[in-house]
Motif scaffolding. Structure first.
Motif, PDB file in Angstrom:
ATOM      1  N   VAL A 134       0.860  -1.174   0.000  1.00 12.46           N
ATOM      2  CA  VAL A 134       0.000   0.000   0.000  1.00 12.46           C
ATOM      3  C   VAL A 134       0.904   1.234   0.000  1.00 12.46           C
ATOM      4  O   VAL A 134       1.693   1.415   0.928  1.00 12.46           O
TER       5      VAL A 134
ATOM      6  N   CYS B 120      -8.698  -3.817   7.182  1.00 13.10           N
ATOM      7  CA  CYS B 120      -8.204  -2.572   6.608  1.00 13.10           C
ATOM      8  C   CYS B 120      -8.042  -1.530   7.707  1.00 13.10           C
ATOM      9  O   CYS B 120      -8.383  -1.772   8.858  1.00 13.10           O
TER      10      CYS B 120
ATOM     11  N   THR C 109      -9.350   1.745   7.558  1.00 13.92           N
ATOM     12  CA  THR C 109     -10.484   2.668   7.669  1.00 13.92           C
ATOM     13  C   THR C 109     -11.736   2.008   7.093  1.00 13.92           C
ATOM     14  O   THR C 109     -11.651   1.014   6.364  1.00 13.92           O
TER      15      THR C 109
ATOM     16  N   GLU D 198     -13.601   3.335   4.808  1.00 15.98           N
ATOM     17  CA  GLU D 198     -13.565   3.542   3.353  1.00 15.98           C
ATOM     18  C   GLU D 198     -12.697   2.479   2.674  1.00 15.98           C
ATOM     19  O   GLU D 198     -13.084   1.910   1.650  1.00 15.98           O
ATOM     20  N   GLU D 199     -11.513   2.212   3.239  1.00 11.08           N
ATOM     21  CA  GLU D 199     -10.643   1.168   2.676  1.00 11.08           C
ATOM     22  C   GLU D 199     -11.333  -0.187   2.710  1.00 11.08           C
ATOM     23  O   GLU D 199     -11.271  -0.944   1.747  1.00 11.08           O
ATOM     24  N   ARG D 200     -11.984  -0.491   3.839  1.00 14.17           N
ATOM     25  CA  ARG D 200     -12.688  -1.777   3.950  1.00 14.17           C
ATOM     26  C   ARG D 200     -13.768  -1.889   2.887  1.00 14.17           C
ATOM     27  O   ARG D 200     -13.885  -2.904   2.209  1.00 14.17           O
TER      28      ARG D 200
ATOM     29  N   ALA E 139     -12.168  -2.392  -0.542  1.00 14.86           N
ATOM     30  CA  ALA E 139     -11.566  -3.722  -0.647  1.00 14.86           C
ATOM     31  C   ALA E 139     -12.643  -4.796  -0.730  1.00 14.86           C
ATOM     32  O   ALA E 139     -12.536  -5.740  -1.519  1.00 14.86           O
TER      33      ALA E 139
END
Length: 150
Positions: A91, A120, A122, A124-126, A129
């Motif tokens: 990342v 993840c 955050t 948002e990342e979760r 993903a």
């Protein structure tokens, strides 16, 4: 094929569970063989490289639905053939890789339960993903069904 999806409300983790209409060895090969992976994982032609062993590197350039390209790199953290694959994904800007775990469980000679999970940093990342992993599992299911038709 059956599908199960869980996201913990107060966590940045998700787990996707599916039962695929394919034997475990076929699912493993689709996920760990360069030419097969490139066919179903939205990868740009010729961009996939895999050294499937603990510490081995991988890379691929993924194609987005809008035609963009997203290069990915990482390494294999754990490899247990036909059972478990732990993948580190580099990342940008972060010292530690994101880690995705893939577990396979042969239900019988024709069905494999796949459990894909990731934590993840955050929400948002979760969510991003999880959306990407859902698309991958949808595409893998379609690829295996087409391959079974032969």
């Amino acid at each position: 094929m059956s599908t199960e999806q869980t996201s913990a409300a107060n966590s940045f983790s998700y787990t996707l569970t599916r039962t695929l209409d394919a034997p475990t060895a076929a699912v493993w090969q689709a996920w760990t063989t360069t030419d097969q992976y490139a066919q179903w994982a939205y990868a740009a032609a010729g961009s996939v490289e895999m050294d499937v062993r603990p510490g081995g590197a991988w890379k691929a350039t993924m194609l987005t639905p809008d035609g963009g390209q997203f290069p990915l790199t990482g390494s294999y953290l754990e490899v247990a053939e036909n059972r478990r694959l732990v993948i580190g994904m580099d990342v940008p800007g972060k010292p530690e890789p994101a880690v995705m775990t893939l577990e396979l469980d042969g239900q019988d000679d024709h069905h494999t339960r796949i459990v894909l999970s990731q934590t993840c940093d955050t929400t948002e990342e979760r969510d991003m993903a999880e959306q990407g992993s859902t698309m991958l599992l949808d595409s893998l299911s379609a690829f295996l069904a087409e391959k079974a038709k032969g």
